[in-house]
Every structure is written in C-alpha cells, then in structure tokens.
Design an enzyme around this catalytic site. Sequence first.
Site, PDB file in Angstrom:
ATOM      1  N   ALA A  56       0.880  -1.029  -0.028  1.00 52.85           N
ATOM      2  CA  ALA A  56      -0.269   0.046  -0.114  1.00 52.85           C
ATOM      3  C   ALA A  56       0.515   1.476  -0.251  1.00 52.85           C
ATOM      4  CB  ALA A  56      -0.929   0.051   1.323  1.00 52.85           C
ATOM      5  N   GLY A  99       0.701  -5.653   0.455  1.00 53.14           N
ATOM      6  CA  GLY A  99      -0.341  -6.048  -0.735  1.00 53.14           C
ATOM      7  C   GLY A  99       0.128  -6.156  -1.845  1.00 53.14           C
ATOM      8  N   GLU A 102       0.432 -10.135  -1.425  1.00 56.77           N
ATOM      9  CA  GLU A 102      -1.325 -10.323  -1.346  1.00 56.77           C
ATOM     10  C   GLU A 102      -1.507 -10.286  -3.277  1.00 56.77           C
ATOM     11  OE1 GLU A 102      -3.099  -8.674   2.248  1.00 56.77           O
ATOM     12  OE2 GLU A 102      -2.696  -7.637   1.277  1.00 56.77           O
ATOM     13  N   GLU A 122       3.272  -5.750   7.427  1.00 51.45           N
ATOM     14  CA  GLU A 122       2.429  -4.283   7.752  1.00 51.45           C
ATOM     15  C   GLU A 122       2.519  -4.681   9.693  1.00 51.45           C
ATOM     16  OE1 GLU A 122       0.050  -6.106   3.616  1.00 51.45           O
ATOM     17  OE2 GLU A 122       1.554  -7.251   5.501  1.00 51.45           O
TER      18      GLU A 122
END
Length: 248
Positions: A56, A99, A102, A122
């Site tokens: 992110a 991310g 992911e 994170e």
Amino acid sequence: PSAGVALLRIDRPQARNALSEPVRRALVEHLAAFAADPEVRVAVLTGSRDIFAAGADLTELANLGSADMMERREHGYWDAIAAFPKPLIAAVEGSALGGGCELAMHADIVVVGETARIGQPEVRVGIMPGGGGTQRLPRLVGKHRAMLMLLTGRPVSGSEAVAMGLASRAVPDGGALDEALAIARAVAVLPPIALAAIKKTVLAGLDRPLDEGLALERRAVAELFDTADQKEGMRAFLDKRPPRFEGR
C-alpha cells in the site's frame, strides 16, 4: 509479447511500485479489458527488475481513521482481481511486500527470482494485512509458516517461497519475466474454455468439502465434451497432428 499473451507491468519506480488507489483501479481496468478480449488467453503481471510491488502507498493511509478505511472499500479491487477468469501469471523480482505479496497470491502461477523478498510486513507499521493476506497465506503455506511471516513481518526469499508453496518456480534473479512469458506462451495455445474451467473449478473447490469439489469437477468435465475444442483436441491426438484450439 506474443500471440494470446498480455503483459501488464506496474511502473512507479519513484514510489517502489506502491499500490496506490489509482494503480489498483488501473489494474482492475486492464484485467477487465483482458477478460473481455478473446485474443487474450493468458495475462502476465510484473513490476520492475528491482521490485514487484511494495504494498500500500502509506502516504495515502498514514492519517486515516477506521471510518475512512471502511469508506475506501478497497476489497472491491481485490475481489475484481480474484474474479479474473483467465490464467494469470505473476513474475516477481525484488520485493513483493504487503499488498505486493497479496497481489502475487491472486495469480494462478507465480515465478520468482531466487533472492526476491516476499512477505507481509504490515505489523511493523502497526496494522495487519488487509488484501487477503491473513486468509490466503495460511491456505497456501499452512498455519504455522504463515503465522511466522505474519507475526514477525519478516520476508522469505524466492527460493523459500517455492519450498513452502507460496510460489510455483524460482529462477536466477532477472529471469522471472522471461520464464513467466515462456509459461504463458505454452498455456496460450491450449483450449481457453478448458483453461477457464480448470481455474474456476480449482478456486471454487478450495474452500469446499472434497465431495463438493469433486462434484464441481465432474460437472465441468462433462460440459467440456460439448465444446468444439474437445472434439478438435481428441481428433488431433488420434490423427497424430498438432491441435488448433479456437475457444469454441
């Protein structure tokens, strides 16, 4: 790159390919276009030689509150990527973190550089994965390996990712995209209806009891016998000639 193969590259070197809201929206828009294009049979997703995606964009998130995060409805982007119906291959070099990890887990095949860094860091900035990391990672590598990555935030190498089931194949650094494209070309000449059926059946069956998954498989196999590609494939095999699949 070649017939039937679409290449999608994340290119924000100044931000380490961070997945900002505009980047996520662009990813979804391009994948939707690929899904609708009958000429595209396989998509390859990559970043740069040094980084796949850093996760992110924290410049967008640092000052947000809980209500702000709920209003962003970022899960819609992830749902759209997960719904891409054609084979999706990720070529990962450098870092795939947060991310980025992911995003790679949304691919059907993941090719990594041997020393790539893949992880969910994170927790180190006070939050937790929000793009499926707490759910997809344990399903891929098992609870205990996933917890080690999630609770420490430490990444694993590309070679380790293959050994634990997080990636499909590791290659010498710098070779991930070439290998991913080679796999994509091999897949692109295969019958697209069967490819889509395989992907749909595997993903639908992962979270179901075995008997339900087997029922899905039996139904999908039977339906493929109504396709022209099935007739062409079996005739070509019997005639000892290369098949020509047209997606019918």
